[in-house]
Design an enzyme around this catalytic site. Sequence first.
Site, mmCIF file in Angstrom:
data_model
loop_
_atom_site.group_PDB
_atom_site.id
_atom_site.type_symbol
_atom_site.label_atom_id
_atom_site.label_comp_id
_atom_site.label_asym_id
_atom_site.label_seq_id
_atom_site.Cartn_x
_atom_site.Cartn_y
_atom_site.Cartn_z
ATOM 1 N N ASP A 1 1.019 -1.196 -0.033
ATOM 2 C CA ASP A 1 -0.017 0.028 -0.017
ATOM 3 C C ASP A 1 0.805 1.088 0.061
ATOM 4 O O ASP A 1 0.303 2.166 -0.260
ATOM 5 C CB ASP A 1 -1.069 0.030 1.133
ATOM 6 N N GLY B 1 -4.698 -4.623 -4.059
ATOM 7 C CA GLY B 1 -5.460 -3.672 -4.945
ATOM 8 C C GLY B 1 -4.702 -2.052 -4.698
ATOM 9 O O GLY B 1 -4.691 -1.477 -6.048
#
Length: 243
Positions: free
Chosen positions: A76, A149
């Site tokens: 992230d 993601g």
Amino acid sequence: MVKEDGTILNYDYINGRRNVDMINAGKILFDVYEQTGNPKYKKAMDLLYNAMMDHPRNSLGGFWHKEVYPWQMWLDGLYMASPYLAQYAQVNNKPELLNDVIMQFLIVEKFMRDPVTGLYFHAWDEKKVQKWCDPVTGLSHHFWGRSIGWWYMALVDVLDFVPENHPLRDKLLVIADELARTLPEFQHDGLWYQIVNLEEREGNYQEATASAMFMYAVAKAVNKGYIDRRYNKIATEAERNSA
């Protein structure tokens, strides 16, 4: 939020508070400065850039996720800082900074991608001392959907600022293609689980945020021509099943 001298309310990147999570919101400054011409926003943009140039790194040049998380890279973290730095590089004509941004992705791809599944582990401790890591590889033990993601969104957002003739652009495109080929293997009824490869594990569940991230990244990559149009099925199935 931004004072006349370019300092940002409650943002202190000194005294042990260097943290890549604090950079992402700065992306709005590019638009605000373009629309207003107010020099305080340019000063704030420079402040965030300088903070990252002063940010601690591992031996390969990869940014630590936080100063208080020594030697650790997290997926992230790529989303939190890299798109900002890539846009800053373009706006300020800093090709060496863009190369630095791309290097972050290449480090992660080399050390955090699992060659068996094609997925990415959430975190890597270069020193291999954290309680959560494998003592041999330094990697965390799971494939966290949200972190993958964030990683994928970071990749397609950074590609917006990488010129087509850049010598490393093709490597980023290969990374984008490889993940697009991997994701359908773990897609169930259009969605993905919180721990991507453990769909049978009790307590695991189909995770809306991770699925939205994958849908965004794949759809954008297809629309921008970063990956083949056949991958659009991944995003359309996610959209259909998230309704």
